[in-house]
Each structure stands twice: as structure tokens, then as C-alpha cells.
Design a protein around this motif. Structure first.
Motif, mmCIF file in Angstrom:
data_model
loop_
_atom_site.group_PDB
_atom_site.id
_atom_site.type_symbol
_atom_site.label_atom_id
_atom_site.label_comp_id
_atom_site.label_asym_id
_atom_site.label_seq_id
_atom_site.Cartn_x
_atom_site.Cartn_y
_atom_site.Cartn_z
ATOM 1 N N ILE A 53 0.823 -1.210 0.000
ATOM 2 C CA ILE A 53 0.000 0.000 0.000
ATOM 3 C C ILE A 53 0.852 1.254 0.000
ATOM 4 N N SER A 54 1.962 1.248 0.778
ATOM 5 C CA SER A 54 2.664 2.504 1.056
ATOM 6 C C SER A 54 4.154 2.522 0.765
ATOM 7 N N SER A 55 4.726 1.465 0.238
ATOM 8 C CA SER A 55 6.171 1.457 0.015
ATOM 9 C C SER A 55 6.596 2.572 -0.940
ATOM 10 N N PRO A 56 7.669 3.290 -0.617
ATOM 11 C CA PRO A 56 8.198 4.286 -1.563
ATOM 12 C C PRO A 56 8.632 3.666 -2.890
ATOM 13 N N ALA A 57 8.884 2.360 -2.892
ATOM 14 C CA ALA A 57 9.334 1.694 -4.115
ATOM 15 C C ALA A 57 8.193 1.297 -5.048
ATOM 16 N N LEU A 58 6.940 1.474 -4.630
ATOM 17 C CA LEU A 58 5.821 1.129 -5.508
ATOM 18 C C LEU A 58 5.940 1.888 -6.830
ATOM 19 N N TYR A 59 5.657 1.189 -7.930
ATOM 20 C CA TYR A 59 5.922 1.756 -9.248
ATOM 21 C C TYR A 59 4.738 1.534 -10.168
ATOM 22 N N GLN A 60 4.123 2.635 -10.604
ATOM 23 C CA GLN A 60 3.015 2.607 -11.556
ATOM 24 C C GLN A 60 1.885 1.679 -11.098
ATOM 25 N N VAL A 61 1.557 1.770 -9.812
ATOM 26 C CA VAL A 61 0.493 0.946 -9.239
ATOM 27 C C VAL A 61 -0.808 1.743 -9.253
ATOM 28 N N ASP A 62 -1.856 1.144 -9.765
ATOM 29 C CA ASP A 62 -3.164 1.791 -9.784
ATOM 30 C C ASP A 62 -3.596 2.104 -8.348
ATOM 31 N N PRO A 63 -4.108 3.314 -8.090
ATOM 32 C CA PRO A 63 -4.510 3.644 -6.720
ATOM 33 C C PRO A 63 -5.594 2.725 -6.189
ATOM 34 N N TYR A 64 -6.439 2.203 -7.079
ATOM 35 C CA TYR A 64 -7.468 1.286 -6.614
ATOM 36 C C TYR A 64 -6.880 -0.086 -6.255
ATOM 37 N N THR A 65 -5.739 -0.423 -6.815
ATOM 38 C CA THR A 65 -5.035 -1.632 -6.383
ATOM 39 C C THR A 65 -4.592 -1.478 -4.934
ATOM 40 N N ARG A 66 -3.984 -0.346 -4.637
ATOM 41 C CA ARG A 66 -3.536 -0.081 -3.267
ATOM 42 C C ARG A 66 -4.727 -0.021 -2.318
ATOM 43 N N ALA A 67 -5.809 0.609 -2.756
ATOM 44 C CA ALA A 67 -7.003 0.691 -1.918
ATOM 45 C C ALA A 67 -7.599 -0.697 -1.670
#
Length: 475
Positions: free
Chosen positions: A398-412
Motif C-alpha cells: 500500500i505505502s512502500s516508496p518503491a511502488l511503481y506505476q500501481v493503480d490507486p485502486y489496487t492499493r485501496a
């Protein structure tokens, strides 16, 4: 009728009632997850009514669940002698043989079942679980899904079979078909929450992350008022270290370069062992630019490992269980001037981007492990500059600084899924921490908030509502 005949009939009736009572007691123990307690009842039933196939098969199941595969095999063989056409005995024989590491004989037993009945979906799935041939594995997964669709289409199957069928369609990578099946049969699933959960997974698998998030909210809303689940078994750092050693030996033997990754590296670097509040261990596989690593084949071919049915050779994430410990394996692949890893290959799925690194060895509590050559940089990229401070509510998906081009709804989706799980286990503090990380704001209802919530959403176990999307959260 003379007195002697009446007395004999009474004795037979009493004996019949006794073996039936023993069989019922055995079933109750099995249903309660106590196979060891079931065995004495079932052995007595077998003595009172020898040669009765249902007793023999139930006793075989009890032996198998209690970890006595050799005794289970003998009982399943006895069942086949009594009735050579008994497919449950043949399937159970395969399970017992597999537990005894007789994989080829187990496969022969499962194949015999599917040859006799194309709708024998448990045997198709067992073939998929243990065959070393990828083509046979995929064929078996497809056949299991087809069989379950047929069974759900005809007759009056139990509600749980629809959930099993939806999962089988997703294992076969038929996401759109699964979504249609769930929608068409929604009234026949166990409950509305299960329908939403299944649709959430189906939409996620097809890359419709917004709909996945919406259905996950529906599932949570439908679960309101349910009693909290039993907390999960406590994670054992010592057992985790043992599992890491075992997996490491398997990967070393296959010539696959691995390293301690993510939360496992964090735990070792901070305290010399896995984090005590973790739920699994994380292993990274470092792939070179010209190096083909077939992790699926390594797992499929090893008798102690089982490849998830949804997994495919081109995947870059593999989840398995080894020695009772969950193991997450991530492939780190070079891409331009970075290393990428992730949960899937769909655009917008969870993925991380790291500064390239090599491997070195480091000693923790007297044991030597491979780790990234700049572990502090790797941990800061994964968890942020405050990585040295424990934070049980942090979730890298959800919150890693390394997340790359992840859809916000994926994180949600992951925020609400993880929060839902925490809430069902009675941990509302962790649930709130997870929700705070979501780029799609989700409010957690509290007692007294009824006036500010939509009707029907005041219960603390169903507290989700979308407020707005943070436009700056995509990366």
C-alpha cells in the motif's frame, strides 16, 4: 415369534445402534478437526460392523488426517477390495500414497479416478498439484474447472460448491468466465459477502481494480455484525528460520541465487531473526539480464513443495507453504536502470522498483545469509527513511516508496482487504492504520457515528465508505 428370536432381534438392533452411534461420533470428531479422537470410535464401529465400506473409508480418512498415511493406505485398499468401483477409496489411496512420497503411484490412482469419472474434480486438482509435467498440470486445472461448472449447472449442489467453482475458474485463468458465473449464480452462493469476495477476486484478476475494490467494500459491508474470527496461530521466528534454511537448500541445489528480502531482511537486520509479528517469510530471487529462472518448475518438481494452481511459469511471484510457514518468493528482474519485482504482470498491479544491487553474505545470530550488498538503501527504498522504527501497521503493498506505476485502486483494494482481515481478528487499531495508508479514503465507523454514515453502515464491522481519490497517489 418365539422368545429366542425376539431376543436375537433385540441384540442385533442394539448392536446396529452401537456401530451407528460410533460412526456418528467419529464423524463429529472429524468435523471438529479432531481426527485422533475419531479413530477409537471408528475402529470400534469397524469391529462391530466389519466390511461396511462407509466405516472403512471414514476410518481411512481419520488415519490420513491424523498423519498416519500408512494405516490410511491400508484402509483405502481394504475399501477397494470391498468395492473395486468405489472412487472415493481410489482417490483417498492417491492422497495416502502422496503423503508417503510415492508420487507416481499416487498419480496413477488419481488418473484411474478421472478415467472412470470426468467430473471427479478433486482428483483432477490432485493431479494438478503433484504432476511434474506442466502440460498435464494445466490440462488437469482446466478439467477440474469444467467438471465443477457441470456439477453446478445440474441438480442441487451445496452452496459451497459454487465458491469452489469460482476459485477453480480463476485457477484456470478464466477471469471473465468466473465473473459471469458468479453473477449468474449469486443466489446460490453461501451468502452475499461470499459473492462480493469472489467477484472482487475475479475483477482483480482481470485488471479491473476499481471494481475489485468496490466488491471488496460490498463484502465487508455484508459481514457486519459477525463475531470476530479466531486469531491466527502465532508466527514462530524459530520455525521461520528453519523454513528459510530448507528453502535455501532447495534453491542452492537448483542453482538459483536467492536473498533475504523485504520484511524478512528487515527483521534479520534489526534483530537477527524474522519479525515476531510477521505472517510469512520473504525471499528474493536475483535474475540476471540473460538468465532464465524457471521457479515454477523448481517448485513443481520438488516433493516438499506445492505450486499454487493459479501459478504459471512466467510469474514473478510465488506463494507457498513449507514446514508450516508461509513463504513468498519474488523474482527481481532488471529493467532499464532498475530492478523490478511485483505480484503480477497486469498494468497497475502491485510492483516495486529498486536501485540495482548485487548480493553479499552477512551473519545474523551465528548463521550466514545472502542479502543485498547495500541493505540499508534497499530497506529505505522499501520502507522509507524511518525503516528502523517498528511499525506493525505498515504494508508495503500500500505505502512502500518503491511502488511503481500501481493503480490507486489496487492499493485501496489491499488496504481494505488487509483492514478487513485485521478487524475480523479483533485488531481495530491495525485496521485503522491500514486504512490510513489507502489512496482512496475509507472511513472507519465508530460508536456514535451513526448520524454521519449511510443507513445500514453504522456497525463497526462494516465501516467502509469511499470519500475521494487522492490524484497524487498513483506512484
Amino acid at each position: 415369534m418365539n422368545a429366542h428370536t425376539a431376543e436375537s432381534d433385540a441384540e442385533r438392533q442394539a448392536q446396529a445402534a452401537t456401530w451407528q452411534a460410533c460412526l456418528q461420533a467419529g464423524h463429529r470428531c472429524l468435523a471438529a478437526g479432531r481426527p485422533d479422537d475419531a479413530i477409537p470410535h471408528l475402529r470400534l464401529a469397524n469391529c462391530l460392523q466389519p466390511g461396511h465400506v462407509p466405516i472403512v473409508l471414514t476410518l481411512a480418512i481419520a488415519w490420513l488426517r491424523a498423519g498416519h498415511a500408512d494405516k490410511a493406505l491400508a484402509c483405502f485398499d481394504e475399501g477397494l477390495c470391498l468395492d473395486p468401483a468405489e472412487l472415493q477409496a481410489q482417490h483417498g489411496r492417491g492422497l495416502a500414497l502422496d503423503a508417503l512420497d510415492e508420487r507416481e503411484e499416487a498419480l496413477a490412482a488419481f488418473r484411474a479416478v478421472t478415467s472412470a469419472s470426468r467430473d471427479a474434480w478433486p482428483s483432477w486438482q490432485s493431479i494438478a498439484d503433484i504432476t511434474s509435467e506442466e502440460a498435464e498440470r494445466i490440462h488437469a486445472i482446466d478439467q477440474a474447472a469444467d467438471a465443477l461448472v457441470r456439477l453446478c449447472t445440474g441438480g442441487q449442489p451445496a452452496a459451497r460448491l459454487f465458491t469452489t467453482c469460482a476459485a477453480a475458474l480463476l485457477d484456470a485463468h478464466r477471469g471473465q468466465a468466473a465473473a459471469a458465473f458468479i453473477a449468474d449464480n449469486a443466489s446460490r452462493f453461501p451468502d452475499a459477502a461470499t459473492v462480493h469476495d469472489c467477484l472482487a477476486r475475479a475483477r482483480y484478476e482481470t485488471g479491473d481494480f476499481r471494481e475489485a475494490f468496490r466488491h471488496k467494500q460490498g463484502a465487508v459491508s455484508q459481514r457486519r455484525g459477525q463475531e470476530p474470527e479466531r486469531p491466527p496461530a502465532r508466527f514462530s521466528p524459530d520455525a521461520a528460520v528453519g523454513a528459510l534454511r530448507g528453502i535455501g537448500e532447495i534453491l542452492d541445489a537448483a542453482g538459483i541465487p536467492f536473498f533475504l528480502a523485504a520484511g524478512t531482511l528487515l527483521g534479520f537486520y534489526r534483530s537477527g531473526q524474522p519479525l515476531p509479528y510477521d505472517r510469512d517469510v520473504d525471499i528474493g530471487i536475483l535474475a540476471g539480464p540473460d538468465q532464465l529462472i524457471d521457479m515454477a518448475r523448481t517448485i513443481r518438481n520438488h516433493s516438499s513443495l506445492m505450486l499454487a494452481r493459479r501459478a504459471r511459469p512466467a510469474d514473478r511471484y510465488f506463494a507457498l507453504t513449507f514446514k508450516g510457514i508461509g513463504v513468498d518468493i519474488f523474482l527481481y528482474e532488471p529493467s532499464g536502470d532498475a530492478l523490478h519485482c511485483g505480484l503480477g504482470r497486469l498494468a497497475g498491479d502491485v510492483a516495486w522498483r529498486f536501485t540495482p544491487f548485487r548480493l553479499k553474505t552477512a551473519s545474523f545470530n551465528g548463521a550466514t545469509w545472502p542479502i543485498p550488498d547495500n541493505p540499508e538503501r534497499y530497506l529505505a527504498e522499501t520502507y522509507g527513511p524511518g525503516w528502523q522504527k517498528p511499525d506493525r501497521g505498515f504494508a508495503s503493498v500500500i505505502s512502500s516508496p518503491a511502488l511503481y506505476q500501481v493503480d490507486p485502486y489496487t492499493r485501496a483494494y489491499y488496504a481494505i482487504s488487509r483492514a478487513d482481515k485485521a478487524l475480523r481478528q479483533g485488531d481495530s487499531v491495525k485496521a485503522e492504520a491500514l486504512l490510513r495508508q489507502s489512496p482512496v479514503r475509507v472511513a472507519l465507523a465508530r460508536p456514535g457515528d451513526e448520524g454521519r454514515l449511510p443507513a445500514g453502515q453504522a456497525d463497526i464491522t462494516a465501516p467502509w465508505r469511499e470519500e475521494h481519490l487522492d490524484p497524487g497517489s498513483r506512484n
